[in-house]
Motif scaffolding. Structure first.
Motif, mmCIF file in Angstrom:
data_model
loop_
_atom_site.group_PDB
_atom_site.id
_atom_site.type_symbol
_atom_site.label_atom_id
_atom_site.label_comp_id
_atom_site.label_asym_id
_atom_site.label_seq_id
_atom_site.Cartn_x
_atom_site.Cartn_y
_atom_site.Cartn_z
ATOM 1 N N ARG A 94 3.738 -13.041 4.090
ATOM 2 C CA ARG A 94 2.540 -13.016 3.172
ATOM 3 C C ARG A 94 2.776 -12.089 2.254
ATOM 4 N N PRO A 95 2.544 -12.038 1.056
ATOM 5 C CA PRO A 95 2.531 -10.868 -0.128
ATOM 6 C C PRO A 95 1.210 -10.306 -0.017
ATOM 7 N N MET A 96 1.313 -8.998 -0.356
ATOM 8 C CA MET A 96 0.103 -8.153 -0.302
ATOM 9 C C MET A 96 -0.744 -8.591 -1.679
ATOM 10 N N THR A 97 -1.995 -8.847 -1.439
ATOM 11 C CA THR A 97 -2.865 -9.065 -2.455
ATOM 12 C C THR A 97 -3.443 -7.810 -3.151
ATOM 13 N N PRO A 98 -3.853 -7.761 -4.305
ATOM 14 C CA PRO A 98 -4.450 -6.606 -4.845
ATOM 15 C C PRO A 98 -5.638 -5.884 -4.174
ATOM 16 N N ALA A 99 -6.365 -6.963 -3.433
ATOM 17 C CA ALA A 99 -7.380 -6.533 -2.552
ATOM 18 C C ALA A 99 -6.928 -5.773 -1.288
ATOM 19 N N LYS A 100 -5.787 -6.319 -0.663
ATOM 20 C CA LYS A 100 -5.253 -5.423 0.543
ATOM 21 C C LYS A 100 -4.696 -4.113 0.149
ATOM 22 N N TRP A 101 -4.008 -4.322 -1.147
ATOM 23 C CA TRP A 101 -3.431 -2.859 -1.553
ATOM 24 C C TRP A 101 -4.640 -1.957 -1.748
ATOM 25 N N THR A 102 -6.071 -2.314 -2.386
ATOM 26 C CA THR A 102 -6.863 -1.341 -2.523
ATOM 27 C C THR A 102 -7.640 -0.859 -1.295
#
Length: 133
Positions: free
Chosen positions: A79-87
């Motif tokens: 699964r790709p990293m979502t912007p929320a996960k990066w934050t």
């Protein structure tokens, strides 16, 4: 096949609970988690399909070691990293860099041993030596 390798050869799972192979003798469709990750895959809910066993003479951990294998045919894309996960990851890493004493960003992850940035750590050590003297 050597005696040690023959002891670990059990593709039918008659001696071990799951199919077992010696070092470097597993079928090509069975991969470890690290190998799946390198291919951009994840197990995708499948359980361990087989294992590799080998004898280790490593200092501190001698004995039989195991690596668990997963079927590449049942694996799914990561699964790709979502912007929320990066934050969330950025916030967690920033919290690990912040000194609890002075509140400043140390610029590196503060070790759990020191529990503070190097400046505060040495100030504590100096204060202890002054009070002891």
């Amino acid at each position: 096949m050597s005696r040690i390798r023959a002891a670990f050869w059990d593709p039918t799972a008659s001696r071990h609970s799951i199919p077992t192979y010696p070092w470097r003798m597993a079928p090509p469709h069975l991969l470890t988690l690290r190998q799946l990750t390198a291919e951009g895959l994840r197990p995708g809910g499948q359980g361990v399909q087989a294992q590799i066993l080998w004898r280790s003479r490593r200092h501190g951990a001698p004995g039989v070691r195991a690596a668990y294998l997963y079927d590449i045919r049942l694996a799914l894309p990561k699964r790709p990293m979502t912007p929320a996960k990066w934050t969330a990851l950025a916030k967690a890493n920033a919290a690990r860099r912040r000194c609890p004493d002075c509140g400043l960003d140390a610029g590196f992850v503060i070790s759990r041993y020191a529990d503070t940035c190097t400046t505060c750590h040495y100030q504590r050590a100096d204060a202890r030596t002054e009070t002891a003297a």
